[in-house]
Structures are given as C-alpha cells and as structure tokens.
Write an enzyme that holds these catalytic residues in place. Structure first.
Site, PDB file in Angstrom:
ATOM      1  N   ASP A  72      79.677 -13.429 -48.142  1.00  0.00           N
ATOM      2  CA  ASP A  72      80.515 -14.612 -48.395  1.00  0.00           C
ATOM      3  C   ASP A  72      80.914 -14.749 -49.854  1.00  0.00           C
ATOM      4  O   ASP A  72      80.336 -14.110 -50.741  1.00  0.00           O
ATOM      5  CB  ASP A  72      79.773 -15.883 -47.964  1.00  0.00           C
ATOM      6  CG  ASP A  72      78.474 -16.094 -48.722  1.00  0.00           C
ATOM      7  OD1 ASP A  72      77.708 -15.112 -48.895  1.00  0.00           O
ATOM      8  OD2 ASP A  72      78.223 -17.221 -49.174  1.00  0.00           O
ATOM      9  N   GLU A 138      75.186 -16.750 -48.604  1.00  0.00           N
ATOM     10  CA  GLU A 138      74.289 -16.823 -49.766  1.00  0.00           C
ATOM     11  C   GLU A 138      74.615 -18.043 -50.607  1.00  0.00           C
ATOM     12  O   GLU A 138      73.736 -18.738 -51.102  1.00  0.00           O
ATOM     13  CB  GLU A 138      74.424 -15.542 -50.603  1.00  0.00           C
ATOM     14  CG  GLU A 138      73.443 -15.456 -51.766  1.00  0.00           C
ATOM     15  CD  GLU A 138      73.929 -16.081 -53.070  1.00  0.00           C
ATOM     16  OE1 GLU A 138      73.105 -16.306 -53.961  1.00  0.00           O
ATOM     17  OE2 GLU A 138      75.132 -16.364 -53.191  1.00  0.00           O
TER      18      GLU A 138
END
Ligand SMILES: [Zn+2]
Length: 473
Positions: A72, A138
């Site tokens: 991400d 994350e």
C-alpha cells in the site's frame, strides 16, 4: 540486477492503484506477475502475497532470505488537484536527479521496495532460495503484518525494504502501548466570591511521540499541570482541563478553566510563569503563547480534593525520554508521552503512550504511569500493545550487509534503530528468532504531495541489495 530495471518496474507500479485498505489491484497484479514468471506464490485471506524463487543449482544450502515490502501507499494530493487514486496513474517528473510527484504522493514508499524484489526475482544471478513478502495496509496500522499466519514464510533472515535514508541500516524499532486513565468526578456548587478564569497555553511545536520525543519540546499539558500545581490551595478549584490530541503526538496546546478566590493574583502568577517558560523553551518552542482571561463558567467546579488529585497526578506524571540505548548512540530506548487530557461533566480522561524496543522496559514504564494515577484514585487501563524489535548488534545479516557496504563503497554505513514502530516488530512476534535488517534508497517528503526519490541513492541501494543477496550463505 540493474537500477534501470528496478525503476522500470516501479514506473509500472505507479500505474496500479494501491491505497491502504484498497490494495486489490496491486495484489492481483503481483500474483499475475508471479504466474507469468513461473514462480510459486501464495496469497492469504488478508491480501498478503509471498512469491518464491527456488535456490539456483549449487546454492541449495544457502539459507533462505525473505525480502519484504508493503503493497500500500499513502494517498495524499495538493488541495484542488484533480486526481483519483483509485484509477489514475501517479504523475511524476524526473528533475535534478530526483523522481518527484509534484501534486500527489509518489508511492516510492514502498513501491520501490516491491520493484527491487521483482527485479531480483527475475534476475539471472544465482542465489539461494528467495521468498518475497508483500504485506498490505502498513501505513494504516500494519494490518497485513498483524494478520500474518505463523509459517507463511520459511526463511529465518528477513530484509525489510521500507527505509528512507541510503547509507543507514536499521536494526531495531520500538514497540508501544497506550495507558488510559479515567477519573470519575463530582462537581460542587459555585463558591461565592470566586471568579472563573480560562488559561490557554498554545503554539507548541509538538511532533511525533517516537521520532521527536528526545527533542526537548514543550508538552503543554505538562506545563499547564505544573502551573496549576503551584496554585493549589483553599482559594483554587479546577473546573476543567483539556489539551493534546492523538496518542502519538506531543501536546501542542492546553486549556484550563479554574475558579479562584483572587483572580488578579492568579493572573499575575500565570504571566510570571509564562515568562519563565518562554525562557526555558526559547530554542525548541519559540512560539509558545499564554493567555488568561475571565470567562462565563460552563461547568461547576470540581470538589477541592478531586481537583487537587487530578492536578497533582498530571504534574507528577512522567513524560519524555526515560532511558537511552546502551548499544546504539543517540537512540531512545524507552519513553512515555503524556498525550492528552479531556474533561466532561463527570469525568476527566487522560491518554498516555509508552514506547520501548524492550518489552519488559515498555511494560515497566506503563506500570509507572499506572502507579502514579492509580495512587490518585483513577481507573487505569493498558491497551493497543504492539511489539518492538530489540537491536542485535551481533546479527548475521547485519554483518553481511555492513561488509558488503564497505566492499562496494569503501565507507562505513550508519547502523541505527528507530524509536517508532515498524512491521519488523510484528514479524518477530510471529517468527521468533528472525534475523532482520531494513534499508532503502533516499526518499524525502514521504506521506505528502511532493514525495521524491533520489536517483543517485537508487544505484547504491540496488548494488547493496544485489551484493548481500548474492553473497549470503
Ligand atoms: Zn513505508
């Protein structure tokens, strides 16, 4: 492995949507990439992906290396810039040796880590077995790392590719938890002759409770408590105290409402306090500002004893650095942040957070905070604990990486750890004994529009990763 190839793959990745929580397109793309390259892969129910390359002939006895990056990216854009992160490719330019997204985030955090992994997987140089792990979300709470099933990967050595300063090798991070405090309070009738005043301390620089805790910055909640403590007595009642924000931020402002017998003396003391504190913080917080003025009371005052217990325990509460690392210069080992205080009619709530790479020290710090507030009659709860990664200066992967760095660049890398969380702490919890290191190229302005990647640092990053992976045994 060539830098140009890593950049080409990264450019491809900039076209794939991957906002935290919406990683579907990049997850699918990674799986398809593995299929097209005839590499074994697996995908767990949260979207974490593992792509595996078997050892080259003759390299079967080399221990497996896990290379890890997160899928991400933080999606931020300049206000008014027309852009849809769910479908538009990231616009970037190459300028003065940097790759820059001028109006959006670039997503080199951590797209460049993904690109480096894929370039290694398709490279022809013989290596031991490689497992490339791509985690999700994350940036918004490390959900992927948190959800990893034990046994998802086999390697006992992990290289995290989510660092932002070429020349620095990271070997540790802090774990943390919040300690929340609640005082139940009763209010009394207003006292005749007392006047209500509102005092505000604002303009603190604040900052992150991990990265900035050792910078000596003012904590406005702590300052307010210090002043109020000096005013306790028959002529003082606390009405409310409110300040700070997120648990991981240093409090930048605080406001207290008080009911006092001698408002003139109180104001005079507050302005004397203001000038002392401005002096104390003239370097770290030059914009601190202090105000004290009469207001209409919105709440009745707290009982004298309750107000004193709250002010005294806030004043006595620890805040800041508690211990420094014994192994790594200038690294904060253990700290606590007196983050916020909020008053309602029947309650005063205080939020604090503690950090340490060592679980025992983190918990001892939290217990110290608990002891202080419990002693004052509050209910205290510890919550949201996440694990740290205690630095091991004798780590094998560290030795390989430092040796490779010296060989390649004829200079010493910096070996560091951070006083904030990384996914590595969670990996260590699921895979005890994992030997880890984290490094990456130089990025600036991550998480904000204008994020940029330094191209010269890419050559060194790629060369180092290539050297470590090829020489590891
Ligand atoms: Zn990152």
């Amino acid at each position: 492995m060539e830098t140009a190839r890593v950049l080409d793959i990264f450019k491809e990745i900039t076209r794939i949507p991957r906002e935290s929580g919406h990683e579907g397109p990049i997850t699918d793309w990674l799986c398809k990439w593995a299929q097209e390259h005839s590499l074994a892969f697996k995908r767990d129910s949260t979207g974490n992906v593992l792509i595996i390359r078997d050892a080259a002939p003759g390299k079967e006895s080399v221990p497996t290396i896990v290379l890890q990056a997160h899928q991400d990216m933080v999606c931020e854009k300049v206000a008014g810039f027309k852009f849809d992160f769910s479908k538009d490719p990231i616009p970037y330019v190459i300028k003065d040796g940097w790759m820059i997204a001028e109006n959006t985030t670039l997503g080199a955090d951590d797209g460049i880590g993904i690109a480096a992994c894929l370039a290694l997987l398709e490279d022809s140089a013989p290596t031991g077995r490689l497992e490339c792990l791509f985690t999700i979300s994350e940036e918004t709470g490390m959900d992927g790392a948190e959800a990893l099933e034990p046994g998802f990967f086999d390697g006992k050595t992990l290289i995290n590719l989510d660092s932002e300063d070429e020349g620095q090798l990271f070997i540790g991070c802090a774990g943390g938890l919040n300690t929340n405090i609640k005082f139940s309070v009763r209010r009394t009738a207003p006292i005749s002759g007392f006047k209500t005043l509102q005092c505000t301390i604002s303009g603190g620089i604040g900052g992150h409770s991990g990265d900035d805790i050792n910078k000596g910055r003012a904590n406005t909640v702590q300052l307010m408590a210090r002043f109020l403590y000096s005013q306790l007595g028959e002529g003082f009642r606390l009405v409310s105290i409110d300040g700070g924000g997120k648990p991981n931020a240093i409090a930048r402002e605080c406001q207290a409402v008080v009911s006092v017998a001698d408002p003139a003396a109180f104001k005079k003391a507050f302005s004397a306090f203001a000038s002392d504190v401005k002096d104390e913080f003239h370097t770290t917080d030059p914009s601190l500002s202090f105000e004290c003025a009469a207001v209409k009371p919105a709440l009745e005052p707290l009982g004298r004893k309750a107000g004193e217990r709250i002010v005294t325990s806030l004043f006595a509460s620890p805040h800041g650095v508690y211990a420094m690392s014994q192994d790594i210069a200038d690294l904060v080992q253990t700290s606590t942040n007196l983050a916020s205080v909020r008053t309602s009619k029947g309650q005063v709530e205080i939020v604090t957070s503690q950090r340490s790479a060592a679980q025992s020290e983190r918990r001892a710090m939290a217990a110290k905070v608990r002891a202080n507030f419990e002693g004052a009659g509050a209910k205290v709860r510890h919550m949201y604990e996440y694990p740290g990664w205690n630095p091991n200066v004798h780590s094998k992967i560290l030795k390989y990486t430092v040796d490779a760095y010296r060989r390649l660049f004829n200079t010493e890398p910096e070996v560091k750890a951070i006083h904030a969380g990384l996914e590595c702490g969670l990996f260590l919890q699921k895979f005890p004994g994992l030997d880890m290191i984290s490094f990456g190229p130089t990025l600036r302005g991550v998480h904000a529009p204008g994020e940029k990647l330094e191209l010269a640092s890419m050559d060194k990053f790629v060369a180092l990763l290539d050297e470590v992976v090829r020489k590891f045994e």
